[in-house]
Design an enzyme around this catalytic site. Structure first.
Site, short mmCIF file in Angstrom:
data_model
loop_
_atom_site.label_atom_id
_atom_site.label_comp_id
_atom_site.label_asym_id
_atom_site.label_seq_id
_atom_site.Cartn_x
_atom_site.Cartn_y
_atom_site.Cartn_z
N TRP A 145 43.34 33.02 62.91
CA TRP A 145 42.70 33.95 61.98
C TRP A 145 43.64 35.00 61.37
O TRP A 145 43.22 35.78 60.52
CB TRP A 145 41.53 34.67 62.66
CG TRP A 145 41.81 35.16 64.06
CD1 TRP A 145 41.43 34.56 65.23
CD2 TRP A 145 42.52 36.34 64.44
NE1 TRP A 145 41.87 35.29 66.31
CE2 TRP A 145 42.54 36.39 65.86
CE3 TRP A 145 43.14 37.38 63.74
CZ2 TRP A 145 43.15 37.42 66.58
CZ3 TRP A 145 43.75 38.40 64.45
CH2 TRP A 145 43.74 38.41 65.85
N GLU B 15 52.80 25.93 67.55
CA GLU B 15 53.43 27.24 67.33
C GLU B 15 52.55 28.24 68.05
O GLU B 15 51.45 28.58 67.61
CB GLU B 15 53.54 27.55 65.84
CG GLU B 15 54.46 28.70 65.53
CD GLU B 15 53.71 30.01 65.36
OE1 GLU B 15 53.72 30.81 66.34
OE2 GLU B 15 53.12 30.23 64.31
N CYS C 243 52.45 36.57 64.84
CA CYS C 243 53.03 35.94 66.03
C CYS C 243 54.46 36.39 66.25
O CYS C 243 54.91 36.58 67.39
CB CYS C 243 52.94 34.43 65.94
SG CYS C 243 53.75 33.72 64.48
N LYS D 266 41.12 22.68 60.03
CA LYS D 266 40.09 23.50 60.66
C LYS D 266 40.57 24.94 60.79
O LYS D 266 41.49 25.23 61.55
CB LYS D 266 39.73 22.97 62.05
CG LYS D 266 38.64 23.80 62.72
CD LYS D 266 38.55 23.56 64.20
CE LYS D 266 37.61 24.58 64.86
NZ LYS D 266 38.13 25.97 64.75
N GLU E 251 51.59 39.40 75.22
CA GLU E 251 51.49 39.58 73.78
C GLU E 251 50.24 40.39 73.45
O GLU E 251 49.12 39.94 73.66
CB GLU E 251 51.43 38.22 73.07
CG GLU E 251 51.35 38.32 71.57
CD GLU E 251 51.26 36.98 70.88
OE1 GLU E 251 51.74 36.85 69.74
OE2 GLU E 251 50.71 36.04 71.49
#
Length: 465
Positions: A139, A236, A270, A163, A367
């Site tokens: 997202w 990833e 990321c 998707k 993270e």
């Protein structure tokens, strides 16, 4: 607009999508049934034979698709901001990147290679597409990451079932409609739905390559699902990128770049900077420079032209950011800026700079994927490099300093897929992007991304007498 989680429309169910700036419903998307997914993948397989047959026609179609994306740019960008939260200028940049990626891959083609090994045989390595590709997208950059998957897959001659996340399906559905006008039927299909749709898609026997961007735990599950049909996987996954500041760094000169390397898209990147290591004698200066920017930056709805940082995209992620921050503060950290949710509707968290953070705190080792940045002091460069390399992640990293040769020598010691010097998280369409350790499997970007969607096909024939 109905506000229930799913409403019946005709034969299928739909689910609502929230605007993260207000918490209100901003749209709905279909919740696909298993039999509908089977039909989509069947059509993708049938479309593959025609699509893979003509490379020139593919290139022409992809260039037309890029033009169509640009023509629809305003509507795509505004809808993206509504469902994702990022400032409208960043949404426009994401749309532009989507079109640019289509153009880049339209101009790439695999090269046939002849192998000479001393035998009277002519051996050629040619390349063939693998088949229908499942692209599963998170997202944070719904359109850009979708294009990073479907553009090379389509250019290679594969068909794609795309998707998006159930948190951000609306702009992707619109993108699918835009592209449908430029591409043959069933070459690219957007499917939306909540779990277990994603699990069914990646494990479907009709899928030959699964390309996924998301968290490490979900990536492991995706790999397990794809293994059932021995489909190729490109993953990833998460990052916990470290920025190492050297003792010759000009703090004020790099502070803006460093701040935005951490806080662009509300820190939901990321490969954002997620930890800063500063020399002990410069630590207070670095904290102050970053905190000053965190306190003054405009936070609000992405549709407000003055906004620089929007909301966290969804309630579960906001809860995680708040939890990691609270745990760090309980561990003894101090918030030099922020450290709390903002009052009012929406998923807003104050841009946060943490100091006095214990190195073992989860906000350092995990993270956070939000607007929170710990700044830690170090005594020696060896200590900083060891700390930067100490987590299970290995996506990106950066080194900041005045002596570029020295900075490059330090960057060469970072255990990651990409290292930057005096900047961070900037990628060319032509370069490979890959993580090591828990940050991923496979390569995206550039010619490597194209070949990741192809398989070698070798032809031997006797040499002519």
């Amino acid at each position: 607009m109905p506000t229930s989680d799913a409403v019946e429309r005709g034969r299928g169910a739909w689910f609502s999508v929230a605007d993260p700036a207000t918490g209100e419903t901003c749209g709905e998307a279909p919740d696909m049934r298993p039999d509908e997914l089977d039909a989509v993948i069947g059509r993708a397989h049938r479309a593959w034979s025609g699509w893979r047959a003509d490379a020139a026609a593919r290139a022409h179609a992809l260039l037309g698709a890029a033009d169509a994306v640009e023509a629809a740019g305003d509507g795509l960008a505004r809808l993206l901001t509504r469902e994702q939260g990022k400032p409208l200028a960043e949404s426009h940049a994401e749309v532009a990147r989507t079109a640019a990626r289509l153009r880049y891959f339209a101009d790439l083609a695999p090269r046939t290679r002849r192998i000479s090994d001393g035998r009277p045989v002519r051996s050629e390595v040619r390349w063939r597409p693998v088949g229908p590709v499942a692209a599963v997208v998170p997202w944070n950059f719904p359109l850009q990451l979708a294009a990073a998957k479907f553009a090379p897959a389509l250019a290679a001659g594969n068909t794609v079932v795309l998707k998006p996340s159930p948190y951000t399906p609306l702009a992707t559905r619109l993108l699918g409609s835009v592209l449908a006008a430029a591409l043959p039927d069933d070459v690219l299909t957007v499917v939306t739905g909540r779990e277990p749709l994603g699990a069914r898609l990646v494990a479907h026997p009709g899928i030959r390559h699964v390309t996924f961007t998301g968290s490490v735990p979900t990536g492991r599950a995706v790999a397990g699902g794809a293994a059932a049909s021995l489909a190729r996987v490109t993953l990833e996954l998460g990052g916990n990128d470290a920025a190492v500041l050297l003792d010759d760094v000009d703090v004020e000169e790099v502070a803006d770049r460093l701040f935005w390397a951490a806080f662009r898209n509300c820190g939901q990147v990321c490969m954002a900077v997620k930890r800063v290591y500063a020399p002990a004698r410069l630590h207070a200066e670095v904290v102050e420079a970053l905190a000053r920017r965190a306190k003054s930056v405009a936070v609000g709805s992405g549709l407000d032209p003055d906004t620089r940082i929007g909301p966290v995209n969804n309630a579960p992620q906001l809860a995680r950011v708040a939890e990691l921050t609270a745990r760090a503060l309980a561990d003894g950290a101090r918030a030099a800026a922020g450290g709390h949710r903002l009052d009012g509707p929406g998923h807003f968290f104050a841009p946060t700079i943490l100091t006095d953070v214990p190195p073992h705190s989860a906000v350092v080792t995990e993270e956070q994927f939000g607007p929170v940045l710990p700044v830690l002091p170090y005594g020696s460069v060896d200590e900083a490099v060891d700390a930067a390399n100490s987590t299970g992640f290995g996506l990106g990293g950066s080194v900041w300093g005045t002596d570029l040769d020295r900075a490059e020598a330090v960057a060469d010691r970072l255990e990651c897929g990409t290292a930057w010097i005096n900047h961070h998280a900037e990628l060319s369409l032509a370069q490979p992007f890959a993580g090591i350790k828990d940050s991923g499997v496979g390569v995206a970007g550039g010619p490597w991304g194209l070949y990741g969607n192809l398989r070698p096909f070798v032809v031997h024939r006797p040499e002519e007498p």
